[in-house]
Motif scaffolding. Sequence first.
Motif: not given
Length: 59
Positions: A47-57
Motif C-alpha cells: 500500500y502507499p505510505v501514509v504520513h501521520y502528523f505529530l503535535g501542533p500541526m
Amino acid sequence: MSQKPIKVPGPDHPITVTPSPDHVTAIVAGRTIAESTSTLALAEASYPVVHYFLGPMWT
C-alpha cells in the motif's frame, strides 16, 4: 455487507512505522491545512505510505 479480511502483520504482510525525514504538506481544496517535518510514515505491505502528523500541526 461482506467484511474485508483482517491482515495480520508478518512476513507476508509487513508493517513498519518510522520517523519521516520528509517535509510533508496536507492540502485540502487548494488550502494548506497542515505542514510538518516531524511525521511518522506507516508503510504497510504494497500500500502507499501514509504520513501521520505529530503535535501542533496548524500553520
